[in-house]
Design an enzyme around this catalytic site. Structure first.
Site, PDB file in Angstrom:
ATOM      1  N   ASP A 185      13.351  35.300  44.066  1.00 55.12           N
ATOM      2  CA  ASP A 185      14.387  34.419  43.449  1.00 55.12           C
ATOM      3  C   ASP A 185      13.353  33.294  42.908  1.00 55.12           C
ATOM      4  O   ASP A 185      12.549  33.106  43.368  1.00 55.12           O
ATOM      5  CB  ASP A 185      15.243  33.547  44.444  1.00 55.12           C
ATOM      6  CG  ASP A 185      16.205  33.098  43.837  1.00 55.12           C
ATOM      7  OD1 ASP A 185      17.379  33.651  43.877  1.00 55.12           O
ATOM      8  OD2 ASP A 185      16.180  32.065  43.032  1.00 55.12           O
ATOM      9  N   LEU A 219      31.527  43.169  48.403  1.00 54.67           N
ATOM     10  CA  LEU A 219      31.204  42.420  49.537  1.00 54.67           C
ATOM     11  C   LEU A 219      32.368  41.234  49.601  1.00 54.67           C
ATOM     12  O   LEU A 219      32.290  40.459  48.513  1.00 54.67           O
ATOM     13  CB  LEU A 219      29.681  41.698  49.348  1.00 54.67           C
ATOM     14  CG  LEU A 219      28.904  40.812  50.221  1.00 54.67           C
ATOM     15  CD1 LEU A 219      28.525  41.979  51.229  1.00 54.67           C
ATOM     16  CD2 LEU A 219      27.908  40.076  49.590  1.00 54.67           C
ATOM     17  N   LYS A 276      34.285  48.289  39.920  1.00 58.93           N
ATOM     18  CA  LYS A 276      34.048  46.649  40.581  1.00 58.93           C
ATOM     19  C   LYS A 276      35.260  45.732  40.046  1.00 58.93           C
ATOM     20  O   LYS A 276      36.013  45.302  40.928  1.00 58.93           O
ATOM     21  CB  LYS A 276      32.633  46.326  40.523  1.00 58.93           C
ATOM     22  CG  LYS A 276      32.557  44.804  40.811  1.00 58.93           C
ATOM     23  CD  LYS A 276      32.881  44.731  42.449  1.00 58.93           C
ATOM     24  CE  LYS A 276      33.101  43.459  42.879  1.00 58.93           C
ATOM     25  NZ  LYS A 276      31.853  42.458  43.158  1.00 58.93           N
ATOM     26  N   LEU A 318      49.097  40.918  50.516  1.00 63.46           N
ATOM     27  CA  LEU A 318      50.461  40.402  50.113  1.00 63.46           C
ATOM     28  C   LEU A 318      50.788  39.117  50.546  1.00 63.46           C
ATOM     29  O   LEU A 318      51.814  38.824  51.067  1.00 63.46           O
ATOM     30  CB  LEU A 318      51.535  41.501  50.474  1.00 63.46           C
ATOM     31  CG  LEU A 318      51.634  42.630  49.544  1.00 63.46           C
ATOM     32  CD1 LEU A 318      52.747  43.672  50.080  1.00 63.46           C
ATOM     33  CD2 LEU A 318      51.746  42.433  47.963  1.00 63.46           C
ATOM     34  N   GLY A 327      51.371  32.393  48.419  1.00 62.11           N
ATOM     35  CA  GLY A 327      51.013  31.050  48.677  1.00 62.11           C
ATOM     36  C   GLY A 327      50.319  30.576  47.393  1.00 62.11           C
ATOM     37  O   GLY A 327      50.571  30.622  46.209  1.00 62.11           O
ATOM     38  N   GLY A 348      41.108  32.383  44.393  1.00 62.77           N
ATOM     39  CA  GLY A 348      40.246  31.741  43.673  1.00 62.77           C
ATOM     40  C   GLY A 348      38.727  32.250  44.294  1.00 62.77           C
ATOM     41  O   GLY A 348      38.627  33.541  44.504  1.00 62.77           O
ATOM     42  N   CYS A 405      34.578  35.531  42.541  1.00 64.65           N
ATOM     43  CA  CYS A 405      34.907  37.057  42.092  1.00 64.65           C
ATOM     44  C   CYS A 405      36.357  37.389  41.517  1.00 64.65           C
ATOM     45  O   CYS A 405      36.293  37.522  40.041  1.00 64.65           O
ATOM     46  CB  CYS A 405      34.680  37.852  43.211  1.00 64.65           C
ATOM     47  SG  CYS A 405      32.720  37.813  43.593  1.00 64.65           S
TER      48      CYS A 405
HETATM   49  C1  UDX Z   1      36.375  39.603  46.808  1.00 63.99           C
HETATM   50  C2  UDX Z   1      36.641  41.067  47.110  1.00 63.99           C
HETATM   51  O1  UDX Z   1      37.611  41.101  48.211  1.00 63.99           O
HETATM   52  C3  UDX Z   1      35.326  41.817  47.298  1.00 63.99           C
HETATM   53  O2  UDX Z   1      35.623  43.085  47.547  1.00 63.99           O
HETATM   54  C4  UDX Z   1      34.519  41.520  46.055  1.00 63.99           C
HETATM   55  O3  UDX Z   1      32.954  41.977  46.414  1.00 63.99           O
HETATM   56  C5  UDX Z   1      34.417  39.989  45.711  1.00 63.99           C
HETATM   57  O4  UDX Z   1      35.745  39.401  45.825  1.00 63.99           O
HETATM   58  P1  UDX Z   1      35.984  37.155  48.049  1.00 63.99           P
HETATM   59  O5  UDX Z   1      36.046  36.606  46.723  1.00 63.99           O
HETATM   60  O6  UDX Z   1      35.101  36.823  49.143  1.00 63.99           O
HETATM   61  O7  UDX Z   1      35.886  38.953  47.969  1.00 63.99           O
HETATM   62  O8  UDX Z   1      37.595  36.978  48.819  1.00 63.99           O
HETATM   63  P2  UDX Z   1      38.630  37.731  49.126  1.00 63.99           P
HETATM   64  O9  UDX Z   1      38.775  37.899  50.710  1.00 63.99           O
HETATM   65  O10 UDX Z   1      39.110  38.960  48.517  1.00 63.99           O
HETATM   66  O11 UDX Z   1      39.981  36.756  48.921  1.00 63.99           O
HETATM   67  C6  UDX Z   1      40.065  36.258  47.536  1.00 63.99           C
HETATM   68  C7  UDX Z   1      41.163  35.130  47.413  1.00 63.99           C
HETATM   69  O12 UDX Z   1      42.600  35.642  47.474  1.00 63.99           O
HETATM   70  C8  UDX Z   1      41.017  33.940  48.247  1.00 63.99           C
HETATM   71  O13 UDX Z   1      41.312  32.734  47.389  1.00 63.99           O
HETATM   72  C9  UDX Z   1      42.005  34.166  49.260  1.00 63.99           C
HETATM   73  O14 UDX Z   1      42.651  32.995  49.709  1.00 63.99           O
HETATM   74  C10 UDX Z   1      43.255  34.639  48.534  1.00 63.99           C
HETATM   75  N1  UDX Z   1      44.228  35.792  49.024  1.00 63.99           N
HETATM   76  C11 UDX Z   1      44.038  36.600  49.676  1.00 63.99           C
HETATM   77  C12 UDX Z   1      45.594  35.486  48.803  1.00 63.99           C
HETATM   78  O15 UDX Z   1      46.114  34.353  48.299  1.00 63.99           O
HETATM   79  N2  UDX Z   1      46.491  36.335  49.499  1.00 63.99           N
HETATM   80  C13 UDX Z   1      46.126  37.371  50.400  1.00 63.99           C
HETATM   81  O16 UDX Z   1      47.064  38.108  50.724  1.00 63.99           O
HETATM   82  C14 UDX Z   1      44.657  37.599  50.218  1.00 63.99           C
END
Ligand code: UDX
Length: 450
Positions: A49, A171, A225, A271, A274, A278, A281
């Site tokens: 890095d 991830l 992706k 599902l 709320g 955020g 990703c």
């Molecule tokens: C996501 C993807 O899941 C992962 O496969 C990819 O590589 C990177 O982006 P991540 O950003 O770590 O991972 O979060 P994730 O667990 O997917 O949750 C994303 C957002 O959705 C969070 O803000 C979470 O609070 C929200 N969420 C999740 C909801 O509002 N409702 C749900 O039912 C599930």
């Protein structure tokens, strides 16, 4: 079954003849998790890095971010001599496989991804790698990037065989170890059987344990992706759209989501109604897919994807409006306790955090906001020093006119309404994540809204 035996297999590690020299470019969240994962599979790994301070911390086995279980594996990998860190591209040139794991954030003022770090990494590697080697992109990129990078590599390397491959990661923050060592699937975007074989050798223990593998072209690998993330985002926005219909008709969205989830074709996960999604990703990838559809002139597709983002952002306004209602019409001069800063539980990441967006909007409307989060307060303070931060739930709630639960950490779900009753000024609670048991709060004299 597969997961347990993978773990057993990995503890045996690879035969020395199967070990590869692997470099990982970019020691951020993805790169660090991937480098540790590769070392755990038994390879000899060097992670690079350009940020020297980050490299110093990682070399001292200190994780620069919060991630359950990763710190322990980092230490084990370094102590076993399988993982080293460097701030120089020159030190990684000899590796057989190079993974590019640098960030591709959203460009300010645009929906496109900023590709400058990816372009730099490929160009720097291409100048130094003599081959035979493959340079594998893991960063999330717009379709067409891998082909462009393959051109860069073709023009800059001479002599030995150096090929580009694309191998997206899926991830989740808070689950990095599991998602790296026991992924749901592997995707290889390759142009030759040789590159495929090299990637198979990298992931041999995981493949042997039955992890599904899709071998495809560059464009498909890149699109898998963003499509996966846009689909997850769509599920969340869908249930949030239905939640609005429920609210207007007196129906209950939680049993509705449960009922939908029993259909195998739909499934209950993602599902959760709320405050919406955020993080680093989902929002970025939805916007990147929108930008891609727009550039291709696919207007209906673009409109469809745009609505996923629009519905998601509208949830933040709705939460803010509900809070205002609970306060009798205004935030001005009121004290608001916000529980949660991270974009989701089990991370200290506050990028595009719905919780922070609502908290700062309440602050701008004149509220005195005190926030508590189990691990994300330092990250939040850096970007929003104007908000007050408290070390415990109780101190954050002291004299509050409104308590807002905006990130569904388990400790918030378990908190005792009777205990909070004794410290707040008014018993108003807004459950932005449908995480509390309304009957419990109402029984303790609270006005509960979700
Ligand atoms: C996501 C993807 O899941 C992962 O496969 C990819 O590589 C990177 O982006 P991540 O950003 O770590 O991972 O979060 P994730 O667990 O997917 O949750 C994303 C957002 O959705 C969070 O803000 C979470 O609070 C929200 N969420 C999740 C909801 O509002 N409702 C749900 O039912 C599930």
């Amino acid at each position: 079954m597969r997961r347990d035996s993978t773990r057993a297999k990995m503890s045996q590690s690879l035969e020395s003849s199967d070990r590869l020299r692997i470099s990982v470019i970019g020691a951020g969240y993805l790169g660090t998790a991937h480098a540790v994962g590769m070392a755990q599979l038994g390879h000899d790994v060097i992670a690079m890095d350009i940020e020297k301070e980050k490299i110093a911390r990682l070399s001292a086995c200190e994780l620069p971010f919060f991630e359950p279980g990763l710190g322990e594996l980092l230490r084990k990998s370094v102590e076993a001599g399988r993982l080293r860190f460097t701030a120089s591209y020159d030190d990684v040139a000899e590796a057989d496989v190079h993974f590019v794991c640098v960030g591709t954030p959203q460009l300010p003022g645009s929906f496109n991804a900023d590709l400058r770090w990816v372009e730099t990494a490929f160009a720097e590697l291409a100048r130094r790698v003599a081959g035979p080697a493959i340079i594998v992109g893991k960063s999330t990129v717009p379709v067409g990037t891998a082909r462009r990078m393959a051109e860069v590599v073709r023009h800059q390397t001479d002599g030995g065989r150096v090929e580009v491959a694309w191998n997206p990661e899926f991830l989740r923050e808070g689950h990095a170890v599991q998602d790296t060592l026991q992924p749901d699937r592997l995707i290889f975007g390759v142009e030759s059987r040789w590159a495929e074989q090299l990637l198979r050798a990298v992931y041999q223990p995981i493949i042997e344990e039955g992890c599904p593998l899709v071998v495809t072209d560059y464009a498909t690998a890149e699109l898998v992706k963003v499509s996966a993330n846009a689909f997850l985002a769509m599920k969340i926005s869908f249930i949030n759209a239905v939640a609005q219909i429920c609210e207007a008709t007196g129906a209950a969205v939680l049993p509705l989501a449960e009922a939908l989830g029993y259909d195998d074709r739909i499934g209950r996960r993602f599902l959760g109604p709320g405050l919406g999604f955020g993080g680093g990703c989902l929002p970025k990838d939805v916007r990147a897919l929108y930008a891609c559809a727009t550039e291709l002139g696919l207007d209906e597709v673009a409109t469809f994807i745009r609505q996923i983002d629009a519905i998601n952002l509208s949830r933040r306004d709705r939460a803010l409006a509900l809070g205002r209602e609970l306060l009798g019409g205004t935030y001005a001069g009121r004290r608001v306790c916000v529980l949660g800063a991270a974009f989701k539980p089990n991370t200290d990441d506050v990028r595009d955090s719905p919780a922070l967006a609502v908290a700062t909007a309440a602050h701008r409307e004149g509220a005195r906001v005190t926030m508590h989060d189990p691990v994300a307060m330092n990250s939040a303070r850096l970007v929003h020093p104007e908000i007050e931060y408290a070390d415990t739930i109780v101190t954050a709630a002291r004299e509050a006119d409104l308590v807002m639960l905006l990130t569904d950490w388990t400790e918030f779900q378990d908190m005792d309404p009777a205990l909070l009753s004794s410290v707040v000024r008014s018993r108003n609670v807004l459950d932005g994540r449908n995480a509390l048991t309304p009957e419990r709060w109402r029984a303790a004299g609270w006005t509960y809204r979700a």
